[in-house]
Design a protein around this motif. Structure first.
Motif, short mmCIF file in Angstrom:
data_model
loop_
_atom_site.label_atom_id
_atom_site.label_comp_id
_atom_site.label_asym_id
_atom_site.label_seq_id
_atom_site.Cartn_x
_atom_site.Cartn_y
_atom_site.Cartn_z
N LEU A 138 -34.99 15.54 116.34
CA LEU A 138 -36.31 15.53 115.83
C LEU A 138 -36.39 16.90 115.38
O LEU A 138 -37.07 17.52 114.54
CB LEU A 138 -37.37 14.99 116.83
CG LEU A 138 -37.38 13.56 116.94
CD1 LEU A 138 -38.35 13.22 118.06
CD2 LEU A 138 -37.44 12.84 115.66
N VAL A 139 -35.85 17.99 116.10
CA VAL A 139 -36.15 19.51 115.91
C VAL A 139 -35.32 19.76 114.65
O VAL A 139 -36.01 20.40 113.88
CB VAL A 139 -35.64 20.40 117.04
CG1 VAL A 139 -35.61 21.87 116.58
CG2 VAL A 139 -36.62 20.15 118.25
N GLU A 140 -34.21 19.36 114.64
CA GLU A 140 -33.22 19.30 113.37
C GLU A 140 -33.82 18.94 112.25
O GLU A 140 -33.80 19.47 111.14
CB GLU A 140 -31.84 18.88 113.75
CG GLU A 140 -30.74 18.99 112.60
CD GLU A 140 -30.42 20.51 112.50
OE1 GLU A 140 -29.99 20.81 111.32
OE2 GLU A 140 -30.58 21.29 113.32
N ARG A 141 -34.41 17.81 112.16
CA ARG A 141 -35.17 17.22 110.78
C ARG A 141 -36.29 17.77 110.74
O ARG A 141 -37.06 17.36 109.83
CB ARG A 141 -34.81 15.79 111.01
CG ARG A 141 -35.83 14.88 111.96
CD ARG A 141 -35.73 13.61 111.69
NE ARG A 141 -36.98 12.91 112.25
CZ ARG A 141 -36.95 11.36 112.28
NH1 ARG A 141 -35.91 10.82 112.12
NH2 ARG A 141 -38.04 10.90 112.79
N GLY A 142 -37.09 18.65 111.50
CA GLY A 142 -38.23 19.19 111.25
C GLY A 142 -39.65 18.50 111.57
O GLY A 142 -40.76 19.28 111.50
N GLY B 233 -20.03 17.68 116.61
CA GLY B 233 -21.31 18.22 115.98
C GLY B 233 -21.68 16.74 115.09
O GLY B 233 -22.63 16.83 114.14
N ARG B 234 -21.56 15.64 115.69
CA ARG B 234 -22.11 14.51 114.69
C ARG B 234 -23.34 14.14 115.28
O ARG B 234 -24.08 13.34 114.42
CB ARG B 234 -21.03 13.19 115.11
CG ARG B 234 -19.75 13.28 114.43
CD ARG B 234 -19.09 11.96 114.16
NE ARG B 234 -18.99 11.26 115.51
CZ ARG B 234 -18.13 11.45 116.34
NH1 ARG B 234 -16.89 12.06 116.28
NH2 ARG B 234 -17.84 10.61 117.79
N VAL B 235 -24.08 14.41 116.43
CA VAL B 235 -25.56 13.95 116.81
C VAL B 235 -26.27 15.04 116.08
O VAL B 235 -27.36 14.68 115.47
CB VAL B 235 -25.37 13.56 118.41
CG1 VAL B 235 -26.95 13.47 118.59
CG2 VAL B 235 -24.71 12.62 118.65
N VAL B 236 -26.18 16.07 116.68
CA VAL B 236 -26.80 17.62 116.18
C VAL B 236 -25.63 18.41 115.70
O VAL B 236 -24.73 18.42 116.39
CB VAL B 236 -27.81 17.88 117.05
CG1 VAL B 236 -29.16 17.13 117.16
CG2 VAL B 236 -27.42 18.20 118.40
N PRO B 237 -26.05 19.40 114.98
CA PRO B 237 -25.03 20.42 114.61
C PRO B 237 -24.62 21.29 115.98
O PRO B 237 -25.28 21.20 116.74
CB PRO B 237 -25.79 21.40 113.62
CG PRO B 237 -26.87 20.55 112.99
CD PRO B 237 -27.34 19.42 113.94
N ARG B 238 -23.24 21.83 115.94
CA ARG B 238 -22.82 22.30 117.00
C ARG B 238 -23.68 23.42 117.41
O ARG B 238 -23.57 23.94 118.65
CB ARG B 238 -21.35 23.05 116.53
CG ARG B 238 -20.16 21.70 116.41
CD ARG B 238 -18.98 22.48 115.95
NE ARG B 238 -18.08 21.19 115.70
CZ ARG B 238 -16.92 21.20 115.15
NH1 ARG B 238 -16.36 22.66 115.00
NH2 ARG B 238 -15.94 20.21 115.02
N ARG C 81 -44.49 10.12 119.22
CA ARG C 81 -45.74 10.39 118.33
C ARG C 81 -45.22 11.12 117.22
O ARG C 81 -45.77 11.05 116.11
CB ARG C 81 -46.68 11.04 119.22
CG ARG C 81 -47.08 10.22 120.11
CD ARG C 81 -48.43 10.77 121.05
NE ARG C 81 -48.90 9.99 122.23
CZ ARG C 81 -49.88 10.32 122.93
NH1 ARG C 81 -50.52 11.54 122.93
NH2 ARG C 81 -50.30 9.17 123.85
N ARG C 82 -44.17 11.84 117.25
CA ARG C 82 -43.73 12.81 116.16
C ARG C 82 -42.61 12.09 115.55
O ARG C 82 -42.53 12.24 114.20
CB ARG C 82 -43.18 14.06 116.61
CG ARG C 82 -44.38 15.13 116.97
CD ARG C 82 -45.16 15.36 115.91
NE ARG C 82 -46.34 16.38 116.27
CZ ARG C 82 -46.20 17.74 116.07
NH1 ARG C 82 -44.92 18.27 116.02
NH2 ARG C 82 -47.43 18.41 116.39
N GLY C 83 -41.65 11.15 115.95
CA GLY C 83 -40.85 10.60 115.52
C GLY C 83 -41.41 9.38 114.53
O GLY C 83 -40.52 8.93 113.78
N GLY C 84 -42.29 8.66 114.95
CA GLY C 84 -42.98 7.62 114.33
C GLY C 84 -42.26 6.25 114.71
O GLY C 84 -42.32 5.36 113.87
N ALA C 85 -41.72 6.03 115.84
CA ALA C 85 -41.05 5.08 116.33
C ALA C 85 -40.97 4.87 117.56
O ALA C 85 -41.22 5.88 118.37
CB ALA C 85 -39.55 4.88 115.84
N PRO C 86 -40.88 3.70 118.41
CA PRO C 86 -40.38 3.57 119.86
C PRO C 86 -39.25 4.58 120.43
O PRO C 86 -38.38 4.71 119.44
CB PRO C 86 -40.37 2.33 120.04
CG PRO C 86 -41.09 1.39 119.06
CD PRO C 86 -40.81 2.38 117.90
#
Length: 345
Positions: free
Chosen positions: A69-73, A261-266, A171-176
């Motif tokens: 979620l940090v990576e996508r802002g 780095g498939r989940v978040v970048p290395r 709450r920030r990601g908009g899904a359970p």
């Protein structure tokens, strides 16, 4: 069967081990073996494809969900928890950040005092267990605990902090939270069998947790606190601090995905695996959601609960990964000790 697998079998038989073990080196899987029963009443054996609970092992997945979620802002590591919580959990200091929660340096009060001296098999359910089926329902459990020390001052393992992280993620990601973890971590990591399962509605491929190797009593009514940095809880459905079920193959897929780095970048992975605290009482260090070897490069996930014991080590430099998971409270530890001895020799 090589000598390592034979020696594992000897330890498993001598200790009544119930669970699964997987060891991979640079050439691929070296050992994949299962022992004991997933369901003692019906005589169903564990297999390498059985899904096991991993208790606090899920904290690494929670931290990765937050970092995605940090990576996508949607968040930053400096995001103040209060900016997302609003008026909920008012005893959490306004200065507590997402990064401090991930590092166990937030100082927030936990929902059980780790110095309280409860036994691992005590019944410690502070609310009706069926009311803990989603993250928002944890608010009454999380509330009412005063700040222990100023945010950032020191390390103090905190299960509640990872439930707060799950709440912030929702709450920030908009899904359970379970959906977010599946979408942001499990899917890109190829963890097809990892899921939060209801403890009172386990599917046929999931191991039932037992309190001891030689007793038929299950863990379905047990709810634990963070009596040590490995204990979590067993509500009807878990959240950010524990409760997911995995296969040993899925755990290996997670480590491979992190390296690639498939989940978040290395670069994000490197942030998470940079030590933030020395934890001498555990002979380890801690990063963000992951335990780190005290002196070496290995990364560790670990969990323990009534009817659950789990540890996984990954050393990318050595190309060595091993995972031990058991559906008994203490079952994994003799195998873990054996692997530490023979694999470090």
């Amino acid at each position: 069967m090589d000598r390592l697998e034979a020696s594992l079998g000897d330890v498993a038989r001598a200790t009544g081990f119930s669970g699964a073990v997987r060891i991979d080196d640079r050439s691929g899987p070296r050992v994949a073996a299962a022992y004991g029963l997933a369901d003692r009443r019906c005589g169903v054996p564990n297999t390498v494809d059985t899904r096991f609970a991993i208790a606090s092992g899920v904290k690494g997945l929670t931290a990765l969900t937050v970092m995605a979620l940090v990576e996508r802002g949607d968040l930053t590591l400096d995001t103040a928890a209060r900016s997302v919580l609003g008026t909920d959990l008012p005893l959490i200091d306004d200065a507590v950040t997402v990064e401090q929660l991930m590092a166990h340096r937030s100082g927030i009060g936990d929902y059980q005092d780790e110095d309280s001296g409860f036994d691992v098999d005590d019944y410690l359910i502070p609310v009706p267990v069926h009311e803990l089926a989603n993250t928002e329902q944890y608010l009454p459990v999380l509330g009412g605990h005063s700040q222990k020390f100023p945010p950032g001052e020191r390390f103090s393992y905190c299960n509640g902090g990872f439930v707060v992280l799950a709440l912030i993620a929702e709450r920030r990601g908009g899904a359970p939270f379970a959906e977010l973890m599946r979408e942001l971590v499990c899917a890109p990591a190829g963890m097809a069998h990892t899921e939060f399962l209801r403890s009172d509605e386990l599917p046929g491929d999931a191991a039932i947790g037992y309190l001891a190797a030689d007793r038929p009593r299950t863990n379905v009514f047990h709810l634990l606190s963070h009596l040590s940095p490995h204990l979590t809880h067993l509500p009807v459905v878990g959240s950010g601090d524990g409760g997911s079920y995995v296969t040993v193959a899925d755990v290996h897929s997670l480590w491979e995905a992190l390296d690639a780095g498939r989940v978040v970048p290395r670069a994000r992975v490197a942030q998470m695996l940079r030590w933030s605290s020395d934890v001498p009482t555990e002979s380890k260090r801690y990063g963000l959601g992951f335990w780190l070897h005290a002196t070496g490069p290995a990364v560790i996930l670990e969990g323990m609960d009534a009817g659950v014991s789990f540890q996984s080590h990954h050393d990318a430099g050595e190309g060595l990964t091993w995972t031990v998971v058991s559906n008994t409270t203490d079952g994994a530890w003799p195998i873990v000790r054996h692997l530490r001895e023979v694999l470090s020799a």
